[in-house]
Design a protein around this motif. Structure first.
Motif, PDB file in Angstrom:
ATOM      1  N   ALA A  32      35.864  -9.193 -17.397  1.00 22.74           N
ATOM      2  CA  ALA A  32      35.282  -8.067 -16.668  1.00 22.74           C
ATOM      3  C   ALA A  32      35.246  -8.322 -15.161  1.00 22.74           C
ATOM      4  O   ALA A  32      35.478  -7.411 -14.360  1.00 22.74           O
ATOM      5  CB  ALA A  32      33.872  -7.796 -17.192  1.00 22.74           C
ATOM      6  N   GLU A  33      34.974  -9.564 -14.774  1.00 20.19           N
ATOM      7  CA  GLU A  33      34.876  -9.876 -13.345  1.00 20.19           C
ATOM      8  C   GLU A  33      36.224  -9.703 -12.654  1.00 20.19           C
ATOM      9  O   GLU A  33      36.309  -9.113 -11.573  1.00 20.19           O
ATOM     10  CB  GLU A  33      34.372 -11.313 -13.165  1.00 20.19           C
ATOM     11  N   THR A  34      37.285 -10.201 -13.266  1.00 17.72           N
ATOM     12  CA  THR A  34      38.631 -10.038 -12.691  1.00 17.72           C
ATOM     13  C   THR A  34      39.016  -8.567 -12.646  1.00 17.72           C
ATOM     14  O   THR A  34      39.592  -8.093 -11.663  1.00 17.72           O
ATOM     15  CB  THR A  34      39.661 -10.819 -13.519  1.00 17.72           C
ATOM     16  N   ALA A  35      38.701  -7.826 -13.713  1.00 20.00           N
ATOM     17  CA  ALA A  35      39.011  -6.399 -13.757  1.00 20.00           C
ATOM     18  C   ALA A  35      38.317  -5.657 -12.625  1.00 20.00           C
ATOM     19  O   ALA A  35      38.921  -4.823 -11.944  1.00 20.00           O
ATOM     20  CB  ALA A  35      38.594  -5.816 -15.102  1.00 20.00           C
ATOM     21  N   GLU A  36      37.051  -5.975 -12.406  1.00 15.52           N
ATOM     22  CA  GLU A  36      36.279  -5.296 -11.362  1.00 15.52           C
ATOM     23  C   GLU A  36      36.852  -5.579  -9.975  1.00 15.52           C
ATOM     24  O   GLU A  36      36.996  -4.667  -9.155  1.00 15.52           O
ATOM     25  CB  GLU A  36      34.819  -5.746 -11.430  1.00 15.52           C
ATOM     26  N   ILE A  37      37.202  -6.826  -9.715  1.00 12.14           N
ATOM     27  CA  ILE A  37      37.745  -7.176  -8.392  1.00 12.14           C
ATOM     28  C   ILE A  37      39.107  -6.515  -8.185  1.00 12.14           C
ATOM     29  O   ILE A  37      39.418  -6.006  -7.097  1.00 12.14           O
ATOM     30  CB  ILE A  37      37.850  -8.709  -8.237  1.00 12.14           C
ATOM     31  N   ALA A  38      39.954  -6.514  -9.233  1.00  7.14           N
ATOM     32  CA  ALA A  38      41.276  -5.887  -9.128  1.00  7.14           C
ATOM     33  C   ALA A  38      41.151  -4.390  -8.875  1.00  7.14           C
ATOM     34  O   ALA A  38      41.880  -3.822  -8.058  1.00  7.14           O
ATOM     35  CB  ALA A  38      42.075  -6.140 -10.407  1.00  7.14           C
ATOM     36  N   ILE A  39      40.219  -3.742  -9.567  1.00  4.01           N
ATOM     37  CA  ILE A  39      39.987  -2.304  -9.371  1.00  4.01           C
ATOM     38  C   ILE A  39      39.511  -2.033  -7.948  1.00  4.01           C
ATOM     39  O   ILE A  39      39.986  -1.113  -7.276  1.00  4.01           O
ATOM     40  CB  ILE A  39      38.952  -1.771 -10.391  1.00  4.01           C
ATOM     41  N   GLN A  40      38.567  -2.832  -7.464  1.00  3.89           N
ATOM     42  CA  GLN A  40      38.056  -2.648  -6.105  1.00  3.89           C
ATOM     43  C   GLN A  40      39.159  -2.863  -5.070  1.00  3.89           C
ATOM     44  O   GLN A  40      39.233  -2.145  -4.067  1.00  3.89           O
ATOM     45  CB  GLN A  40      36.889  -3.604  -5.837  1.00  3.89           C
ATOM     46  N   ALA A  41      40.030  -3.849  -5.311  1.00  6.97           N
ATOM     47  CA  ALA A  41      41.144  -4.091  -4.395  1.00  6.97           C
ATOM     48  C   ALA A  41      42.079  -2.888  -4.364  1.00  6.97           C
ATOM     49  O   ALA A  41      42.566  -2.482  -3.299  1.00  6.97           O
ATOM     50  CB  ALA A  41      41.910  -5.343  -4.818  1.00  6.97           C
ATOM     51  N   ALA A  42      42.340  -2.308  -5.546  1.00  2.31           N
ATOM     52  CA  ALA A  42      43.215  -1.135  -5.611  1.00  2.31           C
ATOM     53  C   ALA A  42      42.603   0.057  -4.890  1.00  2.31           C
ATOM     54  O   ALA A  42      43.309   0.850  -4.259  1.00  2.31           O
ATOM     55  CB  ALA A  42      43.497  -0.780  -7.072  1.00  2.31           C
ATOM     56  N   LEU A  43      41.275   0.171  -4.972  1.00  6.24           N
ATOM     57  CA  LEU A  43      40.602   1.311  -4.344  1.00  6.24           C
ATOM     58  C   LEU A  43      40.512   1.181  -2.828  1.00  6.24           C
ATOM     59  O   LEU A  43      40.261   2.176  -2.144  1.00  6.24           O
ATOM     60  CB  LEU A  43      39.182   1.460  -4.925  1.00  6.24           C
ATOM     61  N   THR A  44      40.704  -0.038  -2.316  1.00  6.46           N
ATOM     62  CA  THR A  44      40.610  -0.240  -0.863  1.00  6.46           C
ATOM     63  C   THR A  44      41.983  -0.346  -0.201  1.00  6.46           C
ATOM     64  O   THR A  44      42.110  -0.945   0.863  1.00  6.46           O
ATOM     65  CB  THR A  44      39.771  -1.495  -0.542  1.00  6.46           C
ATOM     66  N   GLY A  45      42.995   0.206  -0.856  1.00  4.44           N
ATOM     67  CA  GLY A  45      44.297   0.325  -0.205  1.00  4.44           C
ATOM     68  C   GLY A  45      45.317  -0.730  -0.556  1.00  4.44           C
ATOM     69  O   GLY A  45      46.422  -0.710  -0.033  1.00  4.44           O
ATOM     70  N   HIS A  46      44.982  -1.682  -1.426  1.00  7.34           N
ATOM     71  CA  HIS A  46      45.950  -2.690  -1.832  1.00  7.34           C
ATOM     72  C   HIS A  46      46.746  -2.182  -3.033  1.00  7.34           C
ATOM     73  O   HIS A  46      46.212  -1.487  -3.896  1.00  7.34           O
ATOM     74  CB  HIS A  46      45.249  -4.000  -2.217  1.00  7.34           C
TER      75      HIS A  46
END
Length: 201
Positions: A32-46
């Motif tokens: 879940a932690e990796t999923a959350e960070i990956a999602i947040q990265a995608a939402l911030t333009g990466h």
């Protein structure tokens, strides 16, 4: 990865984000932690590329929701999901044409009249060590997250609902892509059925 020194997927991803990259490749989203960070990265333009272990492309959405990611975050961050399987490629030196049985054709969703060319199978020879196969190719299905799919994700729709919607819009499933490979003489009916046995619908 070495959890004993707190070197995890999540901590590595945080370090990568500090370098402000444009594109990030996460080998696998497994918690879940990796999923959350990956999602947040995608939402911030990466632009984030990653893998998930699921049976098909629709299962990726369910898997992220199971990790506790909110539906609106999943629908906003995913651009597309590509599912793939590797099938053995027929040996070009010993493949032989044959007429598949009615049962085999029905499992592929075909009738004898829909086969434009001969269907092939591996006979086995010295060059392929009598297996009938040499090398592998990928069969794939691509689910593109359009506005309608995003709306279904927001409604917490299950994989079966997503499948019905996408196939109605012309999306080609793994079994269908594999059937095209069989017709093209690249792999065999038995090999395709072996790797897609749980995808029978």
């Amino acid at each position: 990865m070495n959890p004993k020194i707190e070197l995890t997927f999540a901590s590595g991803l945080r370090s990568i984000l500090r370098q402000d990259p444009d594109v990030i490749m996460v080998g696998e989203i497994r918690d879940a932690e990796t999923a959350e960070i990956a999602i947040q990265a995608a939402l911030t333009g990466h632009l984030v590329f990653s893998t998930l272990h699921t049976n098909d492309s629709f299962g990726a959405v369910s898997r992220l929701l199971d990790f506790g990611i909110e539906p609106f975050l999943v629908s906003s961050s995913i651009l597309a999901v590509l599912a793939q399987r590797l099938v053995r490629k027929l040996c070009p030196d010993c493949k032989e044409p044959y007429m598949p049985s009615a049962v085999e054709l029905s499992r592929l969703g075909l009738t004898p009249g829909e086969i434009p060319n001969a269907i092939y199978r591996g006979k086995g020879c010295r060059l392929c060590r009598n297996t009938g196969y040499k090398g592998r190719i990928a069969i794939q299905e691509l689910m593109v997250m359009d506005d309608e799919v995003r709306a279904l994700v927001m409604q917490n729709s299950d994989g079966a609902t997503l499948r019905r919607h996408c196939t109605a819009g012309g999306m080609k499933l793994l079994r269908q892509d594999g059937t095209d490979r069989v017709i093209a003489g690249e792999t065999s009916v038995s090999e395709l059925l072996r790797v897609t046995q749980e995808d029978i619908a």
